[in-house]
Design a protein around this motif. Structure first.
Motif, PDB file in Angstrom:
ATOM      1  N   LEU A 251      -2.668  -3.911 -10.011  1.00 20.88           N
ATOM      2  CA  LEU A 251      -2.235  -2.603  -9.528  1.00 20.88           C
ATOM      3  C   LEU A 251      -3.405  -1.635  -9.683  1.00 20.88           C
ATOM      4  O   LEU A 251      -4.047  -1.600 -10.722  1.00 20.88           O
ATOM      5  CB  LEU A 251      -1.040  -2.158 -10.363  1.00 20.88           C
ATOM      6  CG  LEU A 251      -0.269  -0.908  -9.973  1.00 20.88           C
ATOM      7  CD1 LEU A 251       1.166  -1.037 -10.427  1.00 20.88           C
ATOM      8  CD2 LEU A 251      -0.890   0.341 -10.517  1.00 20.88           C
ATOM      9  N   SER A 252      -3.699  -0.902  -8.627  1.00 21.64           N
ATOM     10  CA  SER A 252      -4.760   0.098  -8.786  1.00 21.64           C
ATOM     11  C   SER A 252      -4.361   1.362  -8.051  1.00 21.64           C
ATOM     12  O   SER A 252      -3.674   1.306  -7.028  1.00 21.64           O
ATOM     13  CB  SER A 252      -6.077  -0.435  -8.233  1.00 21.64           C
ATOM     14  OG  SER A 252      -6.050  -0.423  -6.833  1.00 21.64           O
TER      15      SER A 252
ATOM     16  N   MET B 200      -8.262   8.951  -2.656  1.00 23.35           N
ATOM     17  CA  MET B 200      -9.257   8.726  -1.620  1.00 23.35           C
ATOM     18  C   MET B 200      -9.175   9.858  -0.621  1.00 23.35           C
ATOM     19  O   MET B 200      -8.118  10.045   0.000  1.00 23.35           O
ATOM     20  CB  MET B 200      -8.971   7.393  -0.929  1.00 23.35           C
ATOM     21  CG  MET B 200     -10.090   6.381  -1.054  1.00 23.35           C
ATOM     22  SD  MET B 200      -9.660   4.907  -0.140  1.00 23.35           S
ATOM     23  CE  MET B 200      -9.138   3.846  -1.458  1.00 23.35           C
ATOM     24  N   GLN B 201     -10.241  10.585  -0.422  1.00 20.73           N
ATOM     25  CA  GLN B 201     -10.269  11.747   0.484  1.00 20.73           C
ATOM     26  C   GLN B 201      -9.037  12.644   0.242  1.00 20.73           C
ATOM     27  O   GLN B 201      -8.298  12.963   1.175  1.00 20.73           O
ATOM     28  CB  GLN B 201     -10.325  11.283   1.942  1.00 20.73           C
ATOM     29  CG  GLN B 201     -11.637  10.641   2.319  1.00 20.73           C
ATOM     30  CD  GLN B 201     -11.472   9.608   3.429  1.00 20.73           C
ATOM     31  OE1 GLN B 201     -10.433   9.519   4.065  1.00 20.73           O
ATOM     32  NE2 GLN B 201     -12.493   8.812   3.638  1.00 20.73           N
TER      33      GLN B 201
ATOM     34  N   ASN C 102       3.974   6.964   2.491  1.00 22.04           N
ATOM     35  CA  ASN C 102       3.824   5.862   3.423  1.00 22.04           C
ATOM     36  C   ASN C 102       3.684   4.562   2.635  1.00 22.04           C
ATOM     37  O   ASN C 102       2.684   4.351   1.962  1.00 22.04           O
ATOM     38  CB  ASN C 102       2.570   6.140   4.268  1.00 22.04           C
ATOM     39  CG  ASN C 102       2.449   5.172   5.413  1.00 22.04           C
ATOM     40  OD1 ASN C 102       3.032   4.087   5.383  1.00 22.04           O
ATOM     41  ND2 ASN C 102       1.685   5.550   6.408  1.00 22.04           N
TER      42      ASN C 102
ATOM     43  N   ILE D  39      -2.453   0.574  -4.567  1.00 17.87           N
ATOM     44  CA  ILE D  39      -2.401  -0.770  -4.003  1.00 17.87           C
ATOM     45  C   ILE D  39      -1.855  -1.717  -5.060  1.00 17.87           C
ATOM     46  O   ILE D  39      -2.353  -1.750  -6.186  1.00 17.87           O
ATOM     47  CB  ILE D  39      -3.792  -1.210  -3.536  1.00 17.87           C
ATOM     48  CG1 ILE D  39      -4.194  -0.336  -2.333  1.00 17.87           C
ATOM     49  CG2 ILE D  39      -3.800  -2.669  -3.135  1.00 17.87           C
ATOM     50  CD1 ILE D  39      -5.640  -0.307  -2.067  1.00 17.87           C
ATOM     51  N   VAL D  40      -0.800  -2.425  -4.690  1.00 14.79           N
ATOM     52  CA  VAL D  40      -0.165  -3.336  -5.635  1.00 14.79           C
ATOM     53  C   VAL D  40      -0.203  -4.746  -5.066  1.00 14.79           C
ATOM     54  O   VAL D  40       0.271  -4.983  -3.947  1.00 14.79           O
ATOM     55  CB  VAL D  40       1.311  -2.942  -5.884  1.00 14.79           C
ATOM     56  CG1 VAL D  40       1.880  -3.754  -7.039  1.00 14.79           C
ATOM     57  CG2 VAL D  40       1.438  -1.462  -6.162  1.00 14.79           C
TER      58      VAL D  40
ATOM     59  N   GLN E 213       3.917   0.330   2.668  1.00 16.12           N
ATOM     60  CA  GLN E 213       4.020  -0.851   3.512  1.00 16.12           C
ATOM     61  C   GLN E 213       3.683  -2.112   2.742  1.00 16.12           C
ATOM     62  O   GLN E 213       2.692  -2.161   2.014  1.00 16.12           O
ATOM     63  CB  GLN E 213       3.095  -0.706   4.720  1.00 16.12           C
ATOM     64  CG  GLN E 213       3.533  -1.618   5.840  1.00 16.12           C
ATOM     65  CD  GLN E 213       2.672  -1.518   7.075  1.00 16.12           C
ATOM     66  OE1 GLN E 213       1.639  -0.865   7.076  1.00 16.12           O
ATOM     67  NE2 GLN E 213       3.093  -2.189   8.125  1.00 16.12           N
TER      68      GLN E 213
ATOM     69  N   THR F 258      -3.675   7.063  -3.177  1.00 14.76           N
ATOM     70  CA  THR F 258      -3.452   5.717  -2.646  1.00 14.76           C
ATOM     71  C   THR F 258      -3.218   4.751  -3.792  1.00 14.76           C
ATOM     72  O   THR F 258      -3.931   4.780  -4.792  1.00 14.76           O
ATOM     73  CB  THR F 258      -4.653   5.201  -1.821  1.00 14.76           C
ATOM     74  OG1 THR F 258      -5.806   5.284  -2.628  1.00 14.76           O
ATOM     75  CG2 THR F 258      -4.869   5.953  -0.558  1.00 14.76           C
TER      76      THR F 258
ATOM     77  N   THR G 156       0.857  -1.191   0.000  1.00 10.21           N
ATOM     78  CA  THR G 156       0.000   0.000   0.000  1.00 10.21           C
ATOM     79  C   THR G 156       0.891   1.237   0.000  1.00 10.21           C
ATOM     80  O   THR G 156       1.883   1.296   0.718  1.00 10.21           O
ATOM     81  CB  THR G 156      -0.925   0.048   1.233  1.00 10.21           C
ATOM     82  OG1 THR G 156      -0.144  -0.250   2.378  1.00 10.21           O
ATOM     83  CG2 THR G 156      -2.054  -0.919   1.135  1.00 10.21           C
TER      84      THR G 156
ATOM     85  N   ILE H 171       0.535   5.341   0.386  1.00  9.54           N
ATOM     86  CA  ILE H 171      -0.380   6.438   0.716  1.00  9.54           C
ATOM     87  C   ILE H 171       0.415   7.730   0.827  1.00  9.54           C
ATOM     88  O   ILE H 171       1.486   7.746   1.431  1.00  9.54           O
ATOM     89  CB  ILE H 171      -1.108   6.160   2.059  1.00  9.54           C
ATOM     90  CG1 ILE H 171      -1.810   4.800   2.002  1.00  9.54           C
ATOM     91  CG2 ILE H 171      -2.119   7.251   2.377  1.00  9.54           C
ATOM     92  CD1 ILE H 171      -2.420   4.351   3.314  1.00  9.54           C
TER      93      ILE H 171
END
Lengths: 451, 90
Positions: B34-35, B39-40, B75, B46-47, B77, B44, B7, B9
């Motif tokens: 992968l997307s 968000m807010q 960020n 996500i892989v 992780q 973000t 993730t 961010i």
């Protein structure tokens, strides 16, 4: 992707922003086969066994933390109540075992080791008596050993001789340690669970297997954040929200417990579904209660709010784990909860209100600092009240109280770390001396006769 | 297959995907999906990756991603997929 991005981010946020963590992975180890011909042989056996079974507990847990990306805050060990392996040992022998446990904790790198304990709810063995009188010395000689005594059960009633003795033991432990620090490692229970992973009250019960992994989850911050999103909604919504959150939190515990048990070649015991606060801002149980609409924890309505919270946590958690046990509920330790400390300082939370709260939550009067001048008999009477609540209501209750030497109402006592800092609370100053002096046993309640 | 989720961010910038996929390629980690979304107001990404044939242990790979995140002010992780599955799927 099978899971939506929202779900993945939700989990990441829970861990990074809302303090979701695994509070403790506790390995329970039976010491019943460690009894040797003399005390030195026993100590050697104890040391060997603990280091053998739990030698890689810390490294395995660190591996799991890395793999799953979730912090495991504490790695701990609980052992068979030491009074059971003390035999005809003396007070000095008991202290020797405590020192051995401390050495084990240092070697394997755990921050607490629990089980310097005795179960005396129906009466004392000679070893129980010796062990209990050795507690102040044992706690003074160590920094990681935790002690607990079970003084009552719903089946047996309350051993008032032990209650009277423990008042004195607590005073002595306080007076022989810095600011009464030793008392933070001493819990007096009624209906103590045998599989509790949380310190200071963890011990490895006699009905437990050779080696077992018990896991305590946490997550007051996650529950608080979830409730912030349903401001003003009815209690039905509040309860549902807490249940769903508790489910998710507990699933983490279950996953970690299974992994840890497998990697450590131990039996998976239980997941303890507890909301355990820490002194960190955003990790407080008191703030959850306030989120429900109370100006301060301790206001009228607090007991009802806590009852709802405790029940919803259990309902949500129970389906998430294959085996639930320990204390399972909300913890309300004063010094370890930033919101509780603030409530006491604002004059909103008293010992009497906390006592009422213990009727509906999972533990008892926890990490409460009282004036150093409080007589032993008053402390015993506080223990008796809590034990009565536990015994009559068929639940666990506990007392972890610190009569801080030289401190009085309004002072603060710093414990540091997870133990936090506690404001000294007012106790009722009327005497309970003659009540405690009676001794004997308060009989088991009528509903103990279930057979 | 041994799946893990990265993730990311933070604030969007040039080269995030390039740097991330570069490390994965170097370590023989296959990207499965992968997307990226906003968000807010926060970027973000996500892989989903397969780390089974990774040339380095998972812990090291995870550290490397965390460090890349620090370098880029994001960020980042890397976690095993298990944790997300167990939390959100029955």
């Amino acid at each position: 992707m099978v899971l939506s991005s929202e779900k993945i981010i939700e989990t990441v946020k829970m861990i990074q922003e809302e303090h979701l963590d695994i509070r403790t992975v506790t390995m329970g180890i039976s010491l019943l086969d460690c009894i040797g011909a003399d005390i030195d042989a026993t100590c050697e056996n104890v040391y060997k066994k603990i280091c053998d079974k739990a030698g890689n507990l810390v490294s395995v847990c660190e591996g799991i933390e890395k793999d799953l990306g979730i912090p495991i805050v504490n790695k701990r060990v609980s052992v068979t109540p030491v009074s059971l392996i003390l035999g005809n040992g003396t007070v000095d022998d008991a202290v020797k075992i405590a020192e051995t446990l401390e050495k084990c904790a240092d070697t394997i790198g755990v921050n607490f080791i629990g089980g310097f304990s005795a179960l005396v709810h129906k009466g004392y063995t000679d070893a129980d008596r010796t062990l209990i009188s050795s507690i102040p010395k044992a706690l003074k000689a160590t920094t990681k050993v935790c002690s607990s005594v079970n003084v009552g059960t719903t089946k047996a009633g309350i051993n008032m001789d032990a209650v009277a003795q423990l008042g004195k033991v607590i005073k002595e432990a306080a007076e022989t340690s810095d600011e009464g620090m030793s008392c933070a490692r001493l819990v007096v229970f009624a209906n103590a669970p045998e599989d509790n992973p949380f310190m200071a009250g963890a011990f490895h019960g006699v009905g437990e297997p050779e080696v077992v992994i018990n896991v305590g989850v946490s997550g007051p911050g996650v529950v608080k954040c979830a409730l912030e999103k349903v401001k003003g909604e009815s209690f039905n919504v509040v309860a549902e929200t807490i249940k769903k959150t508790a489910f998710k939190v507990t699933r983490m515990g279950q996953l970690v417990a299974q992994e840890a048990a497998e990697r450590l070649n131990a039996q998976f015991g239980i997941v303890d579904l507890s909301l355990a606060p820490t002194p960190a801002v955003g990790d407080s149980v008191a703030r959850i209660l306030e989120e429900m609409g109370l100006e301060r924890c301790g206001a009228h309505g607090t007991t009802a709010a806590l009852a709802l919270l405790n029940d919803a946590v259990k309902k949500g958690g129970v389906m998430a784990s294959s085996s639930v046990g320990g204390l399972s509920g909300a913890f309300i330790p004063v010094s370890e909860d930033e919101g509780m400390i603030a409530a006491v300082q604002a004059g909103s939370l008293s010992i009497e209100k906390l006592e009422a709260m213990t009727c509906v939550c999972s533990v008892g009067l926890d990490m409460i600092v009282v004036p150093g001048k409080t007589p032993a008999s008053t402390i015993s009477a506080i223990i008796a009240d809590e034990a009565a609540i536990g015994v009559i209501n068929n639940k666990t209750t506990a007392v972890r109280i610190i009569p801080a030497p030289g401190k009085d109402v309004g002072d603060m006592v710093e414990f540091g770390g997870l133990l936090g800092s506690g404001p000294v609370m007012k106790v009722n100053e009327c005497s309970s001396e003659d009540f405690v002096a009676r001794g004997g046993r308060i009989p088991a309640p009528i509903h103990s006769l279930r057979n | 297959m041994e799946k893990a989720v990265l993730t990311v961010i933070g604030k969007d910038k040039v080269g995030i995907i390039a740097k991330v996929s570069n490390i994965f390629a170097e370590k023989n980690v296959n990207i499965l999906d992968l997307s990226q979304t906003i968000m807010q107001d926060i970027f973000t990404m996500i892989v989903l990756v397969d780390v089974e044939k990774s040339t380095i242990p998972f812990a090291e790979l995870s550290d490397e991603m965390t460090n890349l995140g620090k370098e880029m002010g994001l960020n980042m992780q890397l976690q095993h997929e298990q944790i997300f599955d167990s939390m959100h799927q029955i």
